[in-house]
Design a protein around this motif. Sequence first.
Motif, PDB file in Angstrom:
ATOM      1  N   ARG A  14      23.289  22.785  34.494  1.00 46.57           N
ATOM      2  CA  ARG A  14      23.946  23.805  35.311  1.00 46.57           C
ATOM      3  C   ARG A  14      24.968  23.154  36.226  1.00 46.57           C
ATOM      4  N   PHE A  15      26.007  23.946  36.534  1.00 41.09           N
ATOM      5  CA  PHE A  15      27.081  23.461  37.403  1.00 41.09           C
ATOM      6  C   PHE A  15      27.172  24.445  38.567  1.00 41.09           C
ATOM      7  N   SER A  16      27.163  23.938  39.795  1.00 39.83           N
ATOM      8  CA  SER A  16      27.146  24.843  40.958  1.00 39.83           C
ATOM      9  C   SER A  16      28.237  24.510  41.965  1.00 39.83           C
ATOM     10  N   ILE A  17      28.735  25.551  42.601  1.00 39.56           N
ATOM     11  CA  ILE A  17      29.710  25.384  43.690  1.00 39.56           C
ATOM     12  C   ILE A  17      29.197  26.189  44.877  1.00 39.56           C
ATOM     13  N   LYS A  18      29.212  25.573  46.028  1.00 38.59           N
ATOM     14  CA  LYS A  18      28.770  26.293  47.232  1.00 38.59           C
ATOM     15  C   LYS A  18      29.828  27.336  47.613  1.00 38.59           C
ATOM     16  N   VAL A  19      29.372  28.560  47.778  1.00 38.75           N
ATOM     17  CA  VAL A  19      30.281  29.673  48.073  1.00 38.75           C
ATOM     18  C   VAL A  19      30.339  29.903  49.572  1.00 38.75           C
ATOM     19  N   ASP A  20      31.551  29.999  50.077  1.00 33.07           N
ATOM     20  CA  ASP A  20      31.711  30.349  51.490  1.00 33.07           C
ATOM     21  C   ASP A  20      31.599  31.850  51.665  1.00 33.07           C
ATOM     22  N   LYS A  21      32.260  32.563  50.718  1.00 32.82           N
ATOM     23  CA  LYS A  21      32.316  34.011  50.853  1.00 32.82           C
ATOM     24  C   LYS A  21      32.597  34.662  49.495  1.00 32.82           C
ATOM     25  N   PRO A  22      31.781  35.626  49.068  1.00 25.43           N
ATOM     26  CA  PRO A  22      32.160  36.396  47.885  1.00 25.43           C
ATOM     27  C   PRO A  22      33.318  37.324  48.283  1.00 25.43           C
ATOM     28  N   LEU A  23      34.376  37.355  47.487  1.00 21.01           N
ATOM     29  CA  LEU A  23      35.551  38.144  47.881  1.00 21.01           C
ATOM     30  C   LEU A  23      35.697  39.429  47.087  1.00 21.01           C
ATOM     31  N   TYR A  24      35.243  39.412  45.835  1.00 21.26           N
ATOM     32  CA  TYR A  24      35.434  40.601  44.995  1.00 21.26           C
ATOM     33  C   TYR A  24      34.428  40.585  43.853  1.00 21.26           C
ATOM     34  N   SER A  25      33.921  41.774  43.516  1.00 21.55           N
ATOM     35  CA  SER A  25      33.096  41.933  42.313  1.00 21.55           C
ATOM     36  C   SER A  25      33.427  43.263  41.689  1.00 21.55           C
ATOM     37  N   GLY A  26      33.662  43.274  40.399  1.00 27.20           N
ATOM     38  CA  GLY A  26      33.960  44.543  39.744  1.00 27.20           C
ATOM     39  C   GLY A  26      33.653  44.441  38.269  1.00 27.20           C
ATOM     40  N   GLN A  27      33.563  45.607  37.649  1.00 26.44           N
ATOM     41  CA  GLN A  27      33.298  45.653  36.210  1.00 26.44           C
ATOM     42  C   GLN A  27      34.463  46.400  35.577  1.00 26.44           C
ATOM     43  N   SER A  28      35.194  45.743  34.687  1.00 24.93           N
ATOM     44  CA  SER A  28      36.277  46.435  33.986  1.00 24.93           C
ATOM     45  C   SER A  28      35.718  46.976  32.685  1.00 24.93           C
ATOM     46  N   GLU A  29      36.591  47.575  31.898  1.00 22.42           N
ATOM     47  CA  GLU A  29      36.202  48.069  30.576  1.00 22.42           C
ATOM     48  C   GLU A  29      35.745  46.905  29.685  1.00 22.42           C
ATOM     49  N   PHE A  30      36.200  45.665  30.008  1.00 21.39           N
ATOM     50  CA  PHE A  30      35.980  44.528  29.120  1.00 21.39           C
ATOM     51  C   PHE A  30      34.982  43.490  29.625  1.00 21.39           C
ATOM     52  N   GLN A  31      34.899  43.335  30.958  1.00 23.61           N
ATOM     53  CA  GLN A  31      34.124  42.208  31.472  1.00 23.61           C
ATOM     54  C   GLN A  31      33.836  42.376  32.963  1.00 23.61           C
ATOM     55  N   ILE A 102      59.607  36.120  28.324  1.00 23.75           N
ATOM     56  CA  ILE A 102      58.172  35.788  28.245  1.00 23.75           C
ATOM     57  C   ILE A 102      57.409  37.107  28.080  1.00 23.75           C
ATOM     58  N   ASP A 103      56.821  37.312  26.908  1.00 25.80           N
ATOM     59  CA  ASP A 103      55.938  38.462  26.709  1.00 25.80           C
ATOM     60  C   ASP A 103      54.528  37.996  27.026  1.00 25.80           C
ATOM     61  N   MET A 104      53.883  38.633  27.981  1.00 27.77           N
ATOM     62  CA  MET A 104      52.494  38.258  28.288  1.00 27.77           C
ATOM     63  C   MET A 104      51.584  39.424  27.921  1.00 27.77           C
ATOM     64  N   VAL A 105      50.611  39.131  27.057  1.00 31.71           N
ATOM     65  CA  VAL A 105      49.711  40.180  26.561  1.00 31.71           C
ATOM     66  C   VAL A 105      48.302  39.896  27.052  1.00 31.71           C
ATOM     67  N   GLU A 106      47.877  40.652  28.010  1.00 33.28           N
ATOM     68  CA  GLU A 106      46.544  40.468  28.623  1.00 33.28           C
ATOM     69  C   GLU A 106      45.749  41.746  28.359  1.00 33.28           C
ATOM     70  N   ILE A 107      44.543  41.582  27.830  1.00 28.57           N
ATOM     71  CA  ILE A 107      43.762  42.774  27.453  1.00 28.57           C
ATOM     72  C   ILE A 107      43.291  43.570  28.683  1.00 28.57           C
ATOM     73  N   ASP A 108      43.120  42.876  29.803  1.00 30.95           N
ATOM     74  CA  ASP A 108      42.425  43.490  30.938  1.00 30.95           C
ATOM     75  C   ASP A 108      43.324  43.551  32.178  1.00 30.95           C
ATOM     76  N   LYS A 109      43.878  44.748  32.420  1.00 31.31           N
ATOM     77  CA  LYS A 109      44.789  44.901  33.569  1.00 31.31           C
ATOM     78  C   LYS A 109      44.103  44.584  34.897  1.00 31.31           C
ATOM     79  N   MET A 110      42.793  44.835  34.921  1.00 29.25           N
ATOM     80  CA  MET A 110      42.071  44.619  36.181  1.00 29.25           C
ATOM     81  C   MET A 110      42.093  43.134  36.580  1.00 29.25           C
ATOM     82  N   VAL A 111      42.078  42.240  35.584  1.00 27.14           N
ATOM     83  CA  VAL A 111      42.152  40.800  35.899  1.00 27.14           C
ATOM     84  C   VAL A 111      43.476  40.510  36.608  1.00 27.14           C
TER      85      VAL A 111
END
Length: 284
Positions: A14-31, A102-111
């Motif tokens: 396992r790899f861990s990083i100490k978090v100072d503050k969670p800033l955002y959590s959300g669920q999109s259609e994809f992830q 530059i055409d950028m194709v990203e499946i998830d607008k929320m990202v």
Amino acid sequence: MELWYTEQHTDNVRFSIKVDKPLYSGQSEFQRIDVFNSKEFGNFLTLDGLMMVTEKDEFIYHDMIVHVPMATNPKIKNVLVIGAGDGGTVRELTRYSTIENIDMVEIDKMVVDVCREYFPQTACKLDDPRVRLYFEDGLKFVRSKENTYDLIIVDSTDPFGPGEGLFTKEFYGNCYKALKDDGILVNQHESSYYEEYAKSMQRAHKRIREIFTTCRVYQAHIPTYPSGYWLFGFASKTYDPLTDLDEQAWNSLGLKTKYYNTDIHKGSFALPNYVLDLLVNAGE
Ligand code: SAM
């Protein structure tokens, strides 16, 4: 109370990083999308719990995915970027005044929306007038393209979930068709160190090798990716990243980079023996 982000790299690591503050959590259609702030790595983005980008080490990944093909063919004008929702790849591409589109194709607008808010460092050039953003599946987008791009960069998630299709033979075949005769395909190529990642890496390599005449793999040290060791694929119909590298031409551009230089470019294609063996023996 201490808060830690932990990613399981294998059943036993396992790899861990100490978090100072969670800033955002959300669920999109994809992830699932999370953003945390940390002392060591600044803000970092995870998708479905897997590390995508940190403010501290993103420069390594983005330098290597962009400047290696650009230094191999400085005449690149029309680029397709698949995935890359954090914007770092586009940021590096926009530094070349010679690139026209530059055409950028990203499946998830929320990202992209989340990265615009929490990662201005990487998302800062998404509004460059040369950038066209498409929110759709890269696998489908590339199907209808023929003889169009000088460079395709696949800056995807891992080969499961929405990113799965971007590691298929069909996708690589369509990239071949979408590229011009001297086109280059660069992809994030997973890692060779842990077994599960190594299998994905071998599968990708085998499939690309069946389609492109030139098919090389290069490496970089990326501290927050599993094992800290990451690979990129370079495939082309004509260009070879070592013999066609024009060091003088790239250096005369005067681009200031924090990781990439033309010595790193050459050295990154020198792979350890166990990686060479995995590549030679890549099978389904
Ligand atoms: N540098 C990162 C890494 O290797 O971990 C990748 C970062 S980038 C945020 C990956 C992006 O690929 C994600 O935003 C994800 O939504 C996008 N993506 C995954 N599958 C896709 C698909 N089929 N078409 C287009 N974008 C896709």
